[in-house]
Design a protein around this motif. Structure first.
Motif, short mmCIF file in Angstrom:
data_model
loop_
_atom_site.label_atom_id
_atom_site.label_comp_id
_atom_site.label_asym_id
_atom_site.label_seq_id
_atom_site.Cartn_x
_atom_site.Cartn_y
_atom_site.Cartn_z
N GLY A 43 0.56 -1.33 -0.10
CA GLY A 43 -0.52 -0.16 -0.10
C GLY A 43 0.99 1.63 0.04
O GLY A 43 0.54 2.23 -0.71
N GLU A 44 1.52 1.32 1.14
CA GLU A 44 2.71 1.97 0.96
C GLU A 44 3.49 3.17 -0.25
O GLU A 44 3.17 3.41 -1.07
CB GLU A 44 3.67 2.09 1.31
CG GLU A 44 3.40 2.47 3.61
CD GLU A 44 3.42 4.30 3.31
OE1 GLU A 44 3.61 4.69 3.49
OE2 GLU A 44 2.38 4.18 4.23
N SER A 49 -4.54 3.16 -1.24
CA SER A 49 -5.35 2.70 -0.22
C SER A 49 -6.07 1.49 0.53
O SER A 49 -6.10 1.55 1.59
CB SER A 49 -6.72 4.09 0.05
OG SER A 49 -7.41 4.11 -0.23
N THR A 50 -6.57 1.05 -0.72
CA THR A 50 -7.47 -0.43 0.24
C THR A 50 -6.83 -1.30 0.04
O THR A 50 -6.58 -1.88 1.58
CB THR A 50 -8.42 -0.84 -1.14
OG1 THR A 50 -9.45 -0.10 -1.91
CG2 THR A 50 -8.61 -2.74 -1.00
N GLY A 52 -3.95 -0.55 2.16
CA GLY A 52 -3.68 -0.64 3.63
C GLY A 52 -4.92 -0.63 4.60
O GLY A 52 -5.13 -1.30 5.71
#
Length: 86
Positions: A43-44, A49-50, A52
Protein backbone atom coordinates in the motif's frame (compact mmCIF):
# COMPACT_ATOMS: atom_id res chain seq x y z
CA UNK A 1 7.79 4.05 5.72
CA UNK A 2 7.91 1.16 3.25
CA UNK A 3 11.55 0.44 4.13
CA UNK A 4 10.77 0.53 7.86
CA UNK A 5 7.83 -1.84 7.42
CA UNK A 6 9.90 -4.12 5.18
CA UNK A 7 12.42 -4.67 7.96
CA UNK A 8 9.61 -5.70 10.29
CA UNK A 9 8.26 -7.90 7.52
CA UNK A 10 11.53 -9.81 7.25
CA UNK A 11 11.59 -10.20 11.03
CA UNK A 12 7.99 -11.48 11.04
CA UNK A 13 8.78 -13.85 8.17
CA UNK A 14 11.69 -15.27 10.16
CA UNK A 15 9.47 -15.81 13.18
CA UNK A 16 6.85 -17.44 10.96
CA UNK A 17 9.39 -19.91 9.56
CA UNK A 18 10.60 -20.71 13.09
CA UNK A 19 7.02 -21.36 14.20
CA UNK A 20 6.70 -24.43 11.94
CA UNK A 21 7.77 -26.57 14.89
CA UNK A 22 5.31 -24.93 17.30
CA UNK A 23 1.55 -25.04 17.74
CA UNK A 24 -0.75 -24.20 14.84
CA UNK A 25 -2.38 -21.11 16.39
CA UNK A 26 0.99 -19.38 16.62
CA UNK A 27 1.73 -20.29 13.00
CA UNK A 28 -1.56 -18.79 11.83
CA UNK A 29 -1.01 -15.67 13.94
CA UNK A 30 2.44 -15.07 12.49
CA UNK A 31 1.13 -15.76 8.99
CA UNK A 32 -1.40 -12.97 9.42
CA UNK A 33 1.37 -10.68 10.74
CA UNK A 34 3.40 -11.37 7.59
CA UNK A 35 0.32 -10.71 5.42
CA UNK A 36 -0.37 -7.54 7.41
CA UNK A 37 3.11 -6.13 6.83
CA UNK A 38 3.18 -7.19 3.18
CA UNK A 39 -0.13 -5.42 2.51
CA UNK A 40 1.02 -2.28 4.31
CA UNK A 41 4.28 -2.21 2.36
CA UNK A 42 2.43 -2.75 -0.92
CA UNK A 43 0.00 0.00 0.00
CA UNK A 44 2.84 2.40 0.78
CA UNK A 45 4.69 1.65 -2.43
CA UNK A 46 1.66 1.79 -4.74
CA UNK A 47 -0.45 4.40 -3.00
CA UNK A 48 -3.52 2.12 -3.13
CA UNK A 49 -5.41 2.82 0.08
CA UNK A 50 -7.42 -0.41 -0.19
CA UNK A 51 -4.25 -2.38 0.52
CA UNK A 52 -3.79 -0.47 3.76
CA UNK A 53 -7.38 -1.22 4.74
CA UNK A 54 -6.89 -4.93 3.99
CA UNK A 55 -3.66 -4.82 5.99
CA UNK A 56 -5.58 -3.35 8.90
CA UNK A 57 -8.06 -6.23 8.69
CA UNK A 58 -5.21 -8.73 8.73
CA UNK A 59 -3.83 -6.88 11.76
CA UNK A 60 -7.13 -7.20 13.59
CA UNK A 61 -7.20 -10.93 12.93
CA UNK A 62 -3.58 -11.28 14.08
CA UNK A 63 -4.35 -9.28 17.22
CA UNK A 64 -7.37 -11.42 18.09
CA UNK A 65 -5.34 -14.59 17.58
CA UNK A 66 -2.57 -13.19 19.80
CA UNK A 67 -5.14 -12.43 22.50
CA UNK A 68 -6.41 -16.01 22.22
CA UNK A 69 -2.87 -17.38 22.63
CA UNK A 70 -2.12 -15.18 25.62
CA UNK A 71 -5.38 -15.82 27.42
CA UNK A 72 -5.22 -19.53 26.61
CA UNK A 73 -1.77 -19.87 28.13
CA UNK A 74 -2.79 -18.04 31.29
CA UNK A 75 -6.05 -19.99 31.71
CA UNK A 76 -4.29 -23.31 31.07
CA UNK A 77 -1.65 -22.43 33.65
CA UNK A 78 -4.21 -21.33 36.27
CA UNK A 79 -6.31 -24.49 35.91
CA UNK A 80 -3.33 -26.81 35.52
CA UNK A 81 -4.79 -28.55 32.49
CA UNK A 82 -5.37 -27.90 28.81
CA UNK A 83 -8.63 -25.95 28.47
CA UNK A 84 -7.62 -23.91 25.41
CA UNK A 85 -5.61 -25.69 22.72
CA UNK A 86 -2.48 -23.56 22.54
Amino acid sequence: MAAFLSVWGFFALGLFVCSFRMHRVLQVTLFFVVVLVALLVAGELTGISTLGILGGGAGLIAGLLALYIGMGQVINEVYGRKIFPV
